[in-house]
Design a protein around this motif. Structure first.
Motif, PDB file in Angstrom:
ATOM      1  N   ARG A  19      17.808  33.719 -56.881  1.00  0.00           N
ATOM      2  CA  ARG A  19      17.462  33.957 -58.032  1.00  0.00           C
ATOM      3  C   ARG A  19      17.222  35.425 -58.155  1.00  0.00           C
ATOM      4  NH1 ARG A  19      14.739  29.104 -58.282  1.00  0.00           N
ATOM      5  NH2 ARG A  19      12.859  29.706 -57.180  1.00  0.00           N
ATOM      6  N   LEU A  20      16.890  36.279 -57.054  1.00  0.00           N
ATOM      7  CA  LEU A  20      17.139  37.665 -57.013  1.00  0.00           C
ATOM      8  C   LEU A  20      18.301  38.048 -57.218  1.00  0.00           C
ATOM      9  CD1 LEU A  20      14.364  38.450 -54.172  1.00  0.00           C
ATOM     10  CD2 LEU A  20      14.216  38.764 -56.588  1.00  0.00           C
ATOM     11  N   LYS A  31      19.385  38.009 -60.950  1.00  0.00           N
ATOM     12  CA  LYS A  31      18.551  39.123 -61.611  1.00  0.00           C
ATOM     13  C   LYS A  31      19.243  40.226 -61.398  1.00  0.00           C
ATOM     14  CE  LYS A  31      13.591  37.147 -61.535  1.00  0.00           C
ATOM     15  NZ  LYS A  31      12.285  37.437 -61.100  1.00  0.00           N
ATOM     16  N   ARG A  33      22.218  40.214 -63.615  1.00  0.00           N
ATOM     17  CA  ARG A  33      22.050  40.426 -65.120  1.00  0.00           C
ATOM     18  C   ARG A  33      21.657  41.877 -65.347  1.00  0.00           C
ATOM     19  NH1 ARG A  33      19.630  34.353 -66.032  1.00  0.00           N
ATOM     20  NH2 ARG A  33      21.670  33.301 -65.856  1.00  0.00           N
ATOM     21  N   LYS A  79      18.528  42.745 -64.678  1.00  0.00           N
ATOM     22  CA  LYS A  79      17.134  42.652 -64.903  1.00  0.00           C
ATOM     23  C   LYS A  79      16.393  43.581 -63.849  1.00  0.00           C
ATOM     24  CE  LYS A  79      17.167  38.149 -67.244  1.00  0.00           C
ATOM     25  NZ  LYS A  79      16.664  36.955 -67.274  1.00  0.00           N
ATOM     26  N   ILE A  80      16.551  43.636 -62.655  1.00  0.00           N
ATOM     27  CA  ILE A  80      15.967  44.301 -61.654  1.00  0.00           C
ATOM     28  C   ILE A  80      17.168  45.245 -61.064  1.00  0.00           C
ATOM     29  CG2 ILE A  80      14.094  42.805 -61.369  1.00  0.00           C
ATOM     30  CD1 ILE A  80      15.246  41.698 -59.063  1.00  0.00           C
ATOM     31  N   ALA A  84      14.764  44.422 -55.853  1.00  0.00           N
ATOM     32  CA  ALA A  84      15.183  43.031 -55.316  1.00  0.00           C
ATOM     33  C   ALA A  84      14.873  43.116 -53.914  1.00  0.00           C
ATOM     34  CB  ALA A  84      16.667  42.543 -55.745  1.00  0.00           C
ATOM     35  N   THR A 121      26.899  44.217 -61.586  1.00  0.00           N
ATOM     36  CA  THR A 121      26.341  43.684 -62.898  1.00  0.00           C
ATOM     37  C   THR A 121      27.203  43.141 -63.996  1.00  0.00           C
ATOM     38  OG1 THR A 121      24.767  45.769 -62.567  1.00  0.00           O
ATOM     39  CG2 THR A 121      24.656  44.449 -64.802  1.00  0.00           C
TER      40      THR A 121
END
Length: 232
Positions: free
Chosen positions: A126-127, A130, A133, A135-136, A141, A172
């Motif tokens: 899931r990291l 993220k 996307r 998000k982080i 991460a 990304t």
């Protein structure tokens, strides 16, 4: 050890005699372990299977040291694809367990309730999502990964070093812009249907007898299988 994932099962079947229940539990472990040996491509791991009698409740877990996970991930093209592939192997083992846990009860009409757990490996994947996307950042991460693995992180420095590089090299994904026209076209009138709540049929209460929990586990592939029967 790192929690690679597992599953919980609930099978609504009548209670079994103690000897039969213990035999059912050890046979299920042996079948599950044999399948894992074929599909899970890491050199070593630990397995735990807890089965509670009453109706049958199954809790299964797979764990491994970080070095073994590192070797397993290294067999695949990239760190991210390796982690995702191994998680898929864990998921397949959960499906296999659910199928074989219900096989001795062909007359039962109740479908097993299944809940999979992705463990620390799922959180790692899931990291990556993220980061993809946006998000982080890769740095964020890595901080979360170090917190996720805790003291285990220091046991295999190469794992954490290559993980950092993989986060930094994760591309990304392009963001899709929402146009006003497409939003209008996608909005269709929704028909509201009022459904009456279904009233569950009460099940007859079963007499309460002596219940047992059987724990079957192997601490590594080289260790002897252990069995413990606990009266509840």
């Amino acid at each position: 050890m790192i929690d690679l994932g597992g599953t919980d099962l609930y099978i609504d079947v009548p209670s079994l005699p103690r000897d039969e229940f213990e035999r059912y539990s050890t046979n299920l472990f042996d079948e599950w372990e044999s399948y894992i040996g074929q599909v899970l491509k890491i050199p070593d791991y630990a397995l735990v299977l807890e089965i509670e009698e009453g109706s049958i409740k199954v809790n299964a877990k797979i764990a491994a040291y970080l070095y073994a996970l590192y070797i397993g991930i290294g067999q695949y093209g990239s760190f991210m694809s390796g982690a995702q592939t191994i998680q898929g192997q864990i998921s397949a083992a959960s499906d296999y367990l659910a199928t074989h846990a219900t096989a001795p009860f062909p007359s039962s009409k109740a479908k097993p309730q299944i809940k999979k757990h992705s463990g620390s490996l799922g959180q790692l994947n899931r990291l990556f999502v993220k980061v993809q996307r946006g998000k982080i950042t890769a740095e964020q991460a890595m901080i979360e990964a170090e917190a996720l693995f805790g003291e285990n992180a220091g046991s295999e420095p190469n794992f954490m070093s290559e993980l950092k590089t993989s986060f930094e090299n994760t591309p990304t994904l392009a963001k899709q812009l929402k146009l006003p026209l497409s939003e209008i076209e996608n909005k269709a009138p929704q028909q509201v249907i009022n459904k009456k709540p279904r009233i569950p049929t009460p099940k007859p209460e079963q007499p309460i007898g002596q219940q047992f929990r059987v724990m079957v586990w192997r601490e590594s592939k080289d260790k002897k299988r252990k069995v413990r029967v606990i009266e509840l």
